[in-house]
Structures are given as structure tokens and as C-alpha cells.
Design an enzyme around this catalytic site. Structure first.
Site, PDB file in Angstrom:
ATOM      1  N   ASP A 200       0.779  -1.136  -0.231  1.00  0.00           N
ATOM      2  CA  ASP A 200       0.049   0.047   0.089  1.00  0.00           C
ATOM      3  C   ASP A 200       1.072   1.252  -0.197  1.00  0.00           C
ATOM      4  OD1 ASP A 200      -2.326   1.538   0.370  1.00  0.00           O
ATOM      5  OD2 ASP A 200      -3.142   0.019   1.172  1.00  0.00           O
ATOM      6  N   HIS A 271      -2.696   2.887  -4.727  1.00  0.00           N
ATOM      7  CA  HIS A 271      -2.372   2.698  -3.643  1.00  0.00           C
ATOM      8  C   HIS A 271      -0.837   2.193  -3.891  1.00  0.00           C
ATOM      9  CE1 HIS A 271      -5.520   3.434  -0.761  1.00  0.00           C
ATOM     10  NE2 HIS A 271      -6.286   2.941  -1.677  1.00  0.00           N
ATOM     11  N   GLU A 334      -9.789   2.457  -5.325  1.00  0.00           N
ATOM     12  CA  GLU A 334      -9.415   3.904  -4.940  1.00  0.00           C
ATOM     13  C   GLU A 334      -8.206   4.548  -5.880  1.00  0.00           C
ATOM     14  OE1 GLU A 334     -10.899   4.371  -0.402  1.00  0.00           O
ATOM     15  OE2 GLU A 334      -8.992   3.144  -0.925  1.00  0.00           O
TER      16      GLU A 334
END
Ligand code: ACM
Ligand code: ZN
Length: 762
Positions: A200, A271, A334
Site C-alpha cells: 500500500d 495505492h 481507489e
């Protein structure tokens, strides 16, 4: 006809019999979680001692025997001898496989007699292991030399195929020892999938030999966000860690011995900051950046040039060599498209591949990775954003933004794992935030998890087949250490295990809670931390029949104890008011409530202040409905006498994305009003802005309104207007949403959220 006196006698007998049965049932409740498919208690008990033999006729269940003997050694100080011969005098545990139907690897029969215990399952199946887990849950807690186990017959089988738990080791890092302890916890609940979130923005946690800088550079950050996200405070302590490939192989074996498959997650295309910090060529502008110290969604993502795909294929090849399972998780959530919009590589990719926009570019990205993963005989799974721009042909979908993504994917005949934030995000609060450690801003109490149904009713029978199961996610932004992970996972994991294992008709929340209470003692013994929030009283407001009053329900499972409460500010005890039915509250009142058993207070005191005013429980209409995700309790939430607490949990706020609060309150008769106040939330880091302005109108007929002026911000929480006493029946409040989020702020260019709670008219 029976005379009155005899009837009384009969009633007394019935009462005694029922009471005895009830108490008996309480005492007989076995601390088994998840509840087996079929369980029949029989009289007597089996006595397990160091002379009990383990009788096996096949080599294939070696791991299970080692596991059981390790457990006995650790907790009771002895091990059992393994033999292939049945002892003449009895006292043995025998594993056999007569006529077992092929494919039912996870099913088992466990029969406990006075002289022997029989375990029947598929010869190499997980069922043998699950039988041992059930047996372990039935062992007495005390360390003694004779372990009495109640006689019974269990025939068990799981409801769902994918029974998962996730752990984020990027936001905070967890040792190999803890990963193993976590896997043991999954094993206790017959979970079979561990989703290991390994990469991440805040750290890359898996050694990749071809790209050593991923862990030399990408595993370390120069500080960490501390406290609430909205504070934006950081420490300056170097933080990080990673797992070597040797350690990972060891964990994969450890999990396999417990019939748990590890699904590794390598996040892409978003990410990706930690990877980019190690190898800047991976991003669009190729600038050197640092591993992120704080939480959120970041614009630096993987570019879509060929060198990035070469890199990811190199990474995934090593990952697939380490993790033998069918699924590789490629993230997909995302991913801001900002950098792609101005990148020559990405824009020319859109042209040459004839893509419509950046959403289709994301779909191209995932599909290209899928081809590679499929070429190695594996499947990808990704978060539900991989639906946007078109789903890769063979991808499975993990539905986290509600269940809609999962429903959509199942209708397209793709496999689905349900993990909606509403029921499966174990980083959310599980009790009143006042009593809980800082958590992500959602509310997911135990009973909410227990009520989860992973198979949406929107699907028809053939579509339902695509729902593999569900999993809970433990994101660790606010979870700093091992004990805290355990606290967030327990006992919600127990509830989820039952959702995923036990047939719906066996599910009963009071019975679950009764078993859980006993089961807590096992968690104590095994040194797992857990939340006791279920011993706290929940205060729930509902609309009352009379205006300017609300009904208050005090809720806790009656299996646990009895609720006592006060309304005079004093702390409750067993001499306080016993709670029976909903309380009507028509004046400003502080209610304090707690649960008691045998004079002992079980949980914490729950305290709420109710502020009753002219608006309370009147008729309210909203011209624009709130967003579906932030509409818990509906418009009543705005006039229920409760001013929402901070930090925010989403059950007390209504929220609009880019839209306005436009409320009309009908006071039902002419009332004299002096002050109107409305609560708003300012949390700009989370895209939540105060309204630009708010104006109040009044009317006697609900048709013609006149403005009484604009509200003033009195602090960063309430807007208010005061007028000289005026009689009116209708009050209309119109706010202007902030609009688009300004440049330089999180969410820049997107519509701002407007969050509102209580409207008060005095
Ligand atoms: C997620 O929670 N971003 C999958
Ligand atoms: Zn690019």
C-alpha cells in the site's frame, strides 16, 4: 373442568418445569462457535487423559494430529499416542472415512461416546481439522489430568465456500509470530481464507528478489500519522518492516496445516506510493516521492506504460511462486485518474487501445494483468472498482462499497466475495465511540455482523451460485498493535463465522450471545483480546405517538442480564429503575443505563443526553433525500432529541454529496419561536464541509414562506439564528452546500459533502 386451585397448582408445576428446563438449557449451552449444522446431546461424558489413544488408519491426517497434540501439550501438559490399533479397553479417538461422498472436504461427523470419540470426514479433507476444532472448543478450560467432554453427535458442514478474514499489514506492521496467532484465531472459527494485504502507500511488505528496493526503500516511512485523521498530526519515528520470502513460505505452510488458503494482495494501479518511492519510473511523472506517512487516497499511481507491466509481471511471478492458492488479489480500489489525464504514455495508451476514457484505461490495466495471471493458471480477484470501465473476463469481485458491486458482478456471472463496509469492516467502531478506542468512522456492532446475509435477495437462484461467501476486513490505520487487532476482530469474527458456516435456520442471536459468553473464557485462556461492548446498553430513539417527546429503547441481550437505569444523573445500580418497556422522554433528560447480573454491573454505563425542544418528533420533510450511505434512521435522526457525538459514527448523521439540506418542520400548531439551530460537521480532510449559508423561512399555512434571515455560525459545529418571539407553524431551513472542493484540498474538484444532525427550535 379443572378447579381454580388445581389450575394454580398446575401452573406452578409448569413454571417450575419450564424454569428448570430454561436453567438446564443455560447450563447445557455448549460454547461451540460456529454453531454446527446438526447437534444432538447425549447423556454422559468421555474422559480424555494422557492414556487416551489417537487411532488412525491413514498417514494423510498427520498435520491435524500434530496440531491437536501441540494444543494438548501447551494447555494441559500431555500428548496422546498415535496408533493404528483400536485399544480393547476403549478410551480412544478414531479417525475413519467410510463411504464419504467425494467433494465434501470440509464436512465432518464428530461423535462423542463414553468409551470413544469418532471422527469421520474425507480422508484428506479439512473436515478432520474442523472436527478437532469443535473438540477443542468442548474441552474444559481448567488444566487438569482428566478432561471430561460431553457426549454428543455432530454432523457438520459449512454454508459458504469463502470464509475469510483480511489483515492490513501496511498501515501498521505485524510480526510473523502475530500473523501465526491471527491464523490460529481464524482456524478456531473454521475460517478458510486469509487475505493478506501486503502492499500500500504506507509500506511494501513482501520481499521481491528481482526488485530489492521495494523492501529496502518501500518498506520504511519517516513517520506516521497519529490520532484522528482530521488532526493531521504526525510523529517523526522511522517505521516499517517486511516479510522475507523464507518467512512467507513458513506462514503459507503454517496456514495450509490449518486448512487456510492465503490470498496475497498486491495493490494496483492505485495505492502504489511505496512501490513508486522505491522505483520512481513506475509513476507517470517519474518524480522521487516518499513512502506516505498518513492515511488516504493518493494521486501517485502506477503509470500504464509497458515498463510498469514488465515490473508487475516480475513481482507477480514471485508472488505466485510463494502463494499456491487459486486467487491473487490485485486491489483495483481507489485509483485517482489525475496523473493519467496529463501523462503522454497513458494518453497514447488510450488512443492506441481505442479506449473511451481513464476508467476504461483502468479496466485495460486490470485485464492485461489478468491475462498474465491466467497464463500461470491462476485467477485474479479485485475490489469492486474493477467493475468500472468493464470487468476483466475472468475476474472475481470483492464487494466493499456495499453489496451493489457484488450483485452487479454476479449478474455478469462473475464470482463474488461479499465484504460490505456496513457489516464487514472491522476497523469501524463496535460500541459507542465514547467508550471505544479511536476507530474509522463507521458503526458495526456485533449484532449487525450477526445479522449479515451475504446472499442478496436481488439475485435469482442461478446468480446466487456466484456468491462464494464473505470476509471481514481489518484495516489498520487506527490499529497500532497486536492486542488492538484482536480487540477489533473479536468477537465480531465469531459472529461472522456463524454467518458463513451455520445454516440460517440455526442462527439465533440470543443463543449466539449465550454461547459467546462461555466462549470468552476460551479466548481468555488462549490469550486473545476481545471487545466486551455487547455488555453495554444501547440507547435507541424512536418516534413517539405524542409530539415533542421521543421513545427510548434500552437494548442489551436479555440472556446476559437485566438493565437498570436512572434519569436523575446518578449512576445506575440494581436499586435503580428496572427497564421494561420503551421510555417516553418529554423533557431534557440524561439517561444512564447499565446491565446487571447477580448485582454485578457487567458493562460500562451508557449515558445519553436528550434535548427536547419544539422540533422534537414533529413532522419533518426533506426536499432532497440524503445519500443512501448516510441516511441511517432517516429524517427522524434530525429531530430525535440526540445531538450527534464526535468522533463521527455514521449512524447519527445524515449526509448529502454536493446537495443541500432543505427541511420543512411542521410544528403542528402555532408556536412561539425564538431560536433555531442546526448542527453541521466540518471534516474537510474527509471532504465534509460546512454549508456556504443557511437561511430560515417561516409560514403559517405551509404555502407562503417569509425569510427570517440567515443563520450564523456560532462555533464550527452549529449554525443558529435568534429572532424576537414570533408565532409560526412551519419552519423551513435551506442550506447551500459548499459546492466543489477547492484546489489544494483532499477531494479537490469533487462535490463537497454536507453532514447534518440535530435541528433544534426553541
Ligand atoms: C477498501 O476499503 N479501500 C477496499
Ligand atoms: Zn502514465
Amino acid at each position: 373442568m379443572m378447579n381454580k386451585k388445581n389450575r394454580h397448582k398446575l401452573y406452578s408445576v409448569i413454571v417450575v418445569v419450564f424454569f428448570t428446563l430454561y436453567v438446564g438449557a443455560q447450563q447445557n449451552i455448549l460454547p461451540l462457535i460456529p454453531q454446527p449444522k446438526s447437534l444432538v446431546k447425549t447423556p454422559g461424558h468421555f474422559s480424555l487423559t494422557s492414556t487416551t489413544k489417537l487411532v488412525v488408519t491413514t498417514q494423510s491426517i498427520k498435520d491435524e494430529l500434530v496440531y491437536f497434540n501441540d494444543y494438548l501439550k501447551k494447555h494441559y501438559g500431555f500428548v496422546l499416542e498415535v496408533t493404528s490399533k483400536i485399544p480393547e479397553k476403549g478410551n480412544y479417538i478414531i479417525f475413519t472415512y467410510p463411504d464419504w461422498e467425494a467433494g465434501l472436504k470440509e464436512n465432518y461427523h464428530l461423535t462423542i461416546n463414553e468409551t470413544f470419540i469418532s471422527i469421520i470426514a474425507e480422508s484428506e479433507g479439512a473436515g478432520n481439522f474442523y472436527a478437532i476444532q469443535s473438540l477443542i472448543q468442548l474441552l474444559p478450560l481448567e488444566k487438569t489430568t482428566t478432561l471430561n467432554i460431553p457426549c454428543l453427535q455432530i454432523k457438520d458442514a459449512p454454508l459458504m465456500k469463502w470464509r475469510g478474514m483480511h489483515l492490513d499489514v501496511c498501515r501498521h506492521f505485524f510480526s510473523i509470530d502475530f500473523i501465526k496467532k491471527y491464523i490460529d484465531l481464524l482456524a478456531l472459527y473454521k475460517m478458510n481464507t486469509f487475505h493478506w494485504h501486503l502492499t500500500d502507500d504506507q509500506g511494501w511488505r513482501i520481499e521481491i528478489k528481482k526488485y530489492p528496493k521495494l523492501t529496502q526503500v518501500g518498506a520504511w516511512r519517516n513517520g506516521t500519522m497519529i490520532g484522528a485523521y482530521s488532526n493531521q498530526e504526525f510523529d517523526t519515528i522511522k517505521y516499517g518492516g517486511f516479510y522475507t520470502q523464507e518467512q512467507i513460505k513458513d506462514v503459507v505452510t503454517y496456514a495450509a496445516q490449518r486448512h487456510i488458503t492465503i490470498v496475497p494482495e498486491i495493490e494496483m494501479p492505485g495505492h502504489a506510493v511505496a512501490a513508486i518511492s522505491a522505483y520512481p519510473f513506475l509513476s507517470c511523472d517519474e518524480k522521487q516521492i516518499d513512502v506516505e506517512r498518513g492515511w488516504g487516497v493518493f494521486e501517485n499511481v502506477f503509470c500504464t506504460k509497458d515498463t510498469v507491466f514488465n515490473f508487475l509481471e516480475g513481482v507477480l511471478s514471485e508472488v505466485m511462486n510463494l502463494f499456491p492458492g487459486k486467487y491473487i488479489h490485485v486491489g483495483g480500489d481507489e485509483c485517482p485518474k489525475t496523473k493519467w489525464k496529463t501523462c503522454n504514455h497513458c494518453q497514447s495508451r488510450i488512443k492506441t487501445e481505442k479506449l473511451k476514457d481513464e476508467h476504461e484505461l483502468q479496466s485495460y490495466f486490470i485485464t492485461r494483468i489478468e491475462k498474465f495471471v491466467n497464463s500461470k493458471g491462476r485467477q485474479i480477484i479485485g475490489w469492486d472498482e474493477i467493475l468500472e470501465g468493464g470487468l476483466a473476463p475472468n475476474a472475481a469481485v470483492m464487494s466493499w462499497r456495499g453489496t451493489e458491486g457484488g450483485i452487479n458482478a454476479a449478474k455478469q456471472k462473475h464470482k463474488v466475495v461479499m465484504s460490505p463496509g456496513t457489516h464487514c469492516y472491522f476497523d469501524h467502531f463496535q460500541g459507542d465511540p465514547i467508550d471505544e478506542p479511536l476507530a474509522f468512522g463507521g458503526y458495526t456492532p456485533l449484532q449487525k455482523v450477526y445479522s449479515f446475509n451475504p446472499i442478496p435477495t436481488e439475485l435469482n437462484e442461478s446468480e446466487k451460485q456466484y456468491i462464494l461467501g464473505a470476509q471481514a476486513n481489518v484495516w489498520t490505520e487506527y490499529i497500532l498493535n497486536d492486542k488492538h487487532v484482536e480487540y477489533m476482530a473479536n468477537p465480531r469474527m465469531a459472529a461472522l463465522s456463524e454467518v458463513l458456516w451455520s445454516p440460517n435456520e440455526n442462527r439465533n442471536s440470543s443463543n449466539f450471545v449465550a454461547r459467546l459468553q462461555k466462549h470468552f473464557l476460551l479466548l481468555d485462556k488462549l490469550n486473545y483480546n476481545y471487545s466486551k461492548a455487547l455488555y453495554n446498553v444501547e440507547q435507541i430513539t424512536t418516534s413517539s405517538k405524542s409530539h415533542q417527546a421521543i421513545n427510548l429503547e434500552l437494548k442489551a441481550d436479555s440472556v446476559l442480564g437485566k438493565i437498570y437505569y436512572t434519569i436523575d444523573g446518578s449512576n445506575p445500580n440494581i436499586k435503580s429503575i428496572p427497564y421494561k418497556n420503551a421510555i417516553t422522554i418529554s423533557n431534557n433528560t440524561t439517561v444512564k443505563a447499565a446491565l446487571f447480573k447477580n448485582e454485578k454491573q457487567l458493562g460500562k454505563i451508557s449515558q445519553r443526553n436528550y434535548e427536547i425542544n419544539l422540533a422534537t418528533n414533529k413532522s419533518i420533510t426533506l426536499a432532497i433525500p440524503p445519500s443512501k450511505s448516510y441516511n441511517y434512521g432517516g429524517a427522524f435522526t434530525l429531530i430525535n432529541g440526540v445531538v450527534a457525538s464526535l468522533p463521527r459514527t455514521n449512524n447519527q448523521w445524515l449526509g448529502w454529496s454536493g446537495k443541500n439540506l432543505e427541511a420543512v418542520i411542521d410544528l403542528k400548531q402555532l408556536e412561539e419561536i425564538k431560536t433555531i439551530s442546526v448542527g453541521f460537521l466540518k471534516e474537510e480532510i474527509n471532504w465534509i464541509y460546512l454549508p456556504k449559508e443557511a437561511e430560515v423561512f417561516i409560514s403559517n399555512d405551509g404555502q407562503k414562506y417569509i425569510s427570517i434571515g440567515k443563520m450564523k455560525l456560532i462555533n464550527e459545529r452549529f449554525m443558529e439564528i435568534s429572532v424576537s418571539p414570533t408565532k409560526t407553524r412551519y419552519v423551513k431551513i435551506i442550506t447551500n452546500n459548499y459546492g466543489l472542493i477547492p484546489e489544494g484540498n483532499p477531494g479537490a474538484g469533487s462535490p463537497a459533502w454536507l453532514f447534518c444532525d440535530e435541528i433544534q427550535i426553541k
